[in-house]
Design an enzyme around this catalytic site. Structure first.
Site, PDB file in Angstrom:
ATOM      1  N   GLU A 319       0.824  -1.206   0.000  1.00  0.00           N
ATOM      2  CA  GLU A 319       0.000   0.000   0.000  1.00  0.00           C
ATOM      3  C   GLU A 319       0.858   1.257   0.000  1.00  0.00           C
ATOM      4  OE1 GLU A 319      -2.672   2.216  -0.684  1.00  0.00           O
ATOM      5  OE2 GLU A 319      -3.691   0.425   0.070  1.00  0.00           O
ATOM      6  N   ASP A 323       1.162   4.053  -2.994  1.00  0.00           N
ATOM      7  CA  ASP A 323       0.702   5.432  -2.781  1.00  0.00           C
ATOM      8  C   ASP A 323       1.808   6.448  -3.037  1.00  0.00           C
ATOM      9  OD1 ASP A 323      -1.718   4.360  -2.026  1.00  0.00           O
ATOM     10  OD2 ASP A 323      -1.431   4.671   0.121  1.00  0.00           O
ATOM     11  N   SER A 575      -7.144   1.650  -4.179  1.00  0.00           N
ATOM     12  CA  SER A 575      -5.984   2.165  -3.456  1.00  0.00           C
ATOM     13  C   SER A 575      -5.044   2.927  -4.387  1.00  0.00           C
ATOM     14  CB  SER A 575      -5.205   1.008  -2.814  1.00  0.00           C
ATOM     15  OG  SER A 575      -5.926   0.446  -1.746  1.00  0.00           O
TER      16      SER A 575
END
Length: 668
Positions: A319, A323, A575
């Site tokens: 994640e 990001d 995400s």
């Protein structure tokens, strides 16, 4: 707020006032849970001598006018568009009244909780005290049990309902610990909790990956040989890169020497133990953004937040790597701020993050859901400093790729948190949340049994919307994918190269069971119900037409090439969509600030008034719960929202609004 009859029968409700069957006639049920969440089993009654931290959320002032205040600075037709409030103005407007504080404190004292035990939070919005279970049960006319998670063994303290005096009820939003269940976006060390007699929130040895709810965790695809990727945008359908996103959404980004606007950082929120790997960041930039090699995000460590490097895996690094690689890669040389929340012992929650950027929100953290700081258990390695309370300023854009099922928490808890996003919008902050990856189902494909209200395996049942995506004060971002035959290097004008994402993940979308339909969205949702043959009724979703629909917008969420743990792989998920959309807003803010104009702030009213600045997506669906889900259609839909960004059109619109007028679009 309205619900369809079938939803009322099973949802977790803030009930209307009725006489309590437990005790005195002047007590009324304040909240009640009709069923236990899936995979949780009620165990033994909690011993009356165990001490628990009781937190009472006081009703804030003027919240009934909060939407009007926000729309006044956010709607394109308002003469006050862009005139955002200062933090002090927000604090003064919404702090609980003296009457509220006095009424609740008096009740507590009448029930035997002495004044010396009660603490009023700095923002005057919480009353806090420790109490034995026996005291709490008498105070709230409740009965506490230990619940255990069937898979992880995680124990939890909760009751199924609680009551307060009728004359006090209007002064209280909710009380913890009561009906709320841990959403598991943080780790816990159970070994230290029994020292104080509090039931632990996570069983040790359950694995680090539980730190991120599975429904919002990016999904790992195959490894990629980046040396074989063609540089001419012909492979974007199978390998999404920075250049693919720039081509899709018509922006070039800034050159390395771009003169930056002051005060424009892009905020990315992560929860320990999720952490980016610096070498992964450099490997990604070496291939796709050479000028940013060596660049690191500004670290705002909330409650001991640490970019841990001791344990590495896709579950721990995927994640954060995703990001930050794309946020930095798309906005560089604009700075990116990493809000790393929670230490490796206590962990953290959305509330801990909000505490860190708004001191008035502090005071209501509950150990069964939130990290409590300083660590009270003297565990080696725990954060021993004070709770971060308004320590860090909110950036102009904040993107979060974590989420709950809306049914995990009670409406009162969700409304209070949602109102905090409303306040951020009033101050000119854009808050984005990913909409989820299981279509109309919830985390891991969970759906709601229409009879019991419990979660099932996702093959049938009621659709399960996600939170905070359903909060009307955030911008919920769904997912698209590039069509297989789309050549972005030679894309004919007017061609729509995207469909709703149906590879590995499905764009989260649907309708809230908690939040009413906001005025800015009402024309779009009303049109959707009127002009489309919706194949489901109240037996599947809240079809009243009076509740919040989501997502609001979308961005590509498939086949992202990321560097992860020393290699390149494909990942999928909203995400990826949320940080990509937020990057474009950050670039627009740079242009506005450089010209002396206000940031875009809460963008939903402007986008719904001028949907032509987005690329409408009209293909694909978001299946789930044993159904095809909803279908992308012309205009807004509960799959891809209003569509994907067009940087140039959006910039022109926001520049026009900042000048006091914009002629494009067809408004609402």
């Amino acid at each position: 707020m309205r619900f369809s009859p079938s939803i009322v029968a099973l949802a977790i409700l803030v009930t209307s006032a009725v006489a309590s069957p437990i005790s005195r006639s002047d007590f009324v049920i304040h909240e009640k849970r009709h069923s236990v969440p899936r995979l949780w089993t009620r165990g033994e009654k909690l011993d009356s001598s165990v001490v628990i931290p009781v937190r009472i959320a006081l009703t804030q002032s003027n919240l009934e006018s909060g939407y009007q205040f926000l729309e006044d600075v956010s709607h394109p037709s308002s003469k006050n568009y862009g005139k955002h409030w200062t933090p002090k103005e927000v604090i003064d407007k919404f702090k609980p009244s003296r009457e509220t504080v006095t009424a609740v404190r008096t009740w507590l004292e009448e029930e035997g909780i002495s004044r010396s035990r009660i603490r009023l939070s700095p923002g005057r919005n919480w009353l806090e005290f420790n109490a034995t279970v026996g005291e709490a049960e008498r105070l709230l006319r409740a009965e506490y049990h230990v619940y255990e998670h069937d898979q992880s063994g995680q124990p939890h303290v909760a009751c199924t309902e609680y009551s307060v005096p009728a004359h006090v009820r209007r002064h209280i939003d909710f009380v913890t610990p009561t009906l709320h269940f841990d959403a598991k976006i943080k780790p816990r060390d159970a070994n230290r909790l029994p020292r104080r007699g509090v039931v632990p929130a996570v069983k040790p040895g359950t694995g680090h990956d539980i730190g991120l709810t599975d429904g919002w965790k990016p999904k790992l695809g195959q490894d990629v040989n980046v040396q074989s990727l063609k540089p001419n945008l012909t492979a974007c359908a199978t390998a999404t890169t920075l250049d693919c996103l720039r081509a899709l959404y018509k922006f070039k980004g800034f050159r390395d020497g771009h003169k930056l606007a002051k005060g424009n950082s892009y905020g990315i929120v992560e929860y320990t133990p999720q952490a980016y790997v610096p070498s992964d960041l450099d490997e990604f930039m070496t291939k796709f953004r050479p000028g940013a090699v060596g660049v690191r995000p500004i670290l705002d460590s909330i409650d001991g937040g640490v970019v841990q490097q001791e344990s590495k895996s896709f579950g721990l690094n995927g994640e954060s790597d995703l990001d930050l690689e794309y946020a930095i890669g798309l906005v560089y040389p604009q700075p990116v701020t990493l809000y790393q929340v929670g230490d490796l012992v206590e962990g953290a929650s959305f509330n801990n993050f909000l505490d860190g950027i708004d001191g008035t929100y502090c005071g209501g953290d509950d150990p069964t859901q939130d990290g409590v700081y300083p660590d009270p258990y003297n565990v080696t390695g725990a954060y021993e400093g004070p709770e971060d309370c308004g320590t860090f300023a909110p950036t102009k854009v904040i993107s979060t790729s974590y989420g709950y099922n809306e049914a995990d928490l009670t409406p009162a808890y969700e409304m209070r948190q949602c109102n905090e996003y409303m306040k951020l919008g009033m101050m000119g902050v854009t808050v984005l949340y990913s909409s989820g990856d299981y279509g109309v189902a919830g985390n891991s494909g969970q759906c709601i049994d229409p009879t019991t209200g419990a979660y099932n395996n996702g093959t049938s049942g009621l659709f399960n919307p996600g939170f905070p995506a359903t909060c009307p004060y955030v911008t919920a971002v769904g997912a698209t994918q590039t069509k297989a035959n789309a050549n972005l290097a030679h894309l004919p004008a007017g061609t729509q190269p995207e469909t709703a994402c149906e590879t590995v993940i499905y764009s989260g979308g649907g309708f809230s069971n908690v939040f009413p339909l906001p005025a800015y969205q009402a024309p779009a949702v009303t049109s959707w119900f009127k002009n489309n043959n919706v194949p489901y009724g109240a037996d599947r979703f809240n079809n009243s037409g009076t509740t919040r629909g989501f997502p609001d917008v979308a961005a590509n969420g498939a086949n992202y090439v990321i560097a992860i743990d020393g290699k390149f792989s494909l990942v999928f998920g909203t995400s990826a969509s949320s940080p990509t959309f937020g990057s474009i807003i950050t670039l627009i803010n740079d242009k506005l600030l450089s010209a002396g104009k206000p940031t875009v702030g809460f963008i939903n009213p402007a986008l719904y008034a001028h949907p032509d600045v987005l690329n409408d997506v009209v293909e694909g669906g978001n299946r789930g719960c044993g159904t095809p889900g909803f279908t992308a259609v012309k205009g807004w839909d509960p799959v891809t929202g209003l569509g994907t960004p067009d940087y140039g059109k959006m910039l022109k619109m926001f520049e026009g609004l900042a000048h006091g007028g914009y002629g494009g679009g067809y408004g609402n």
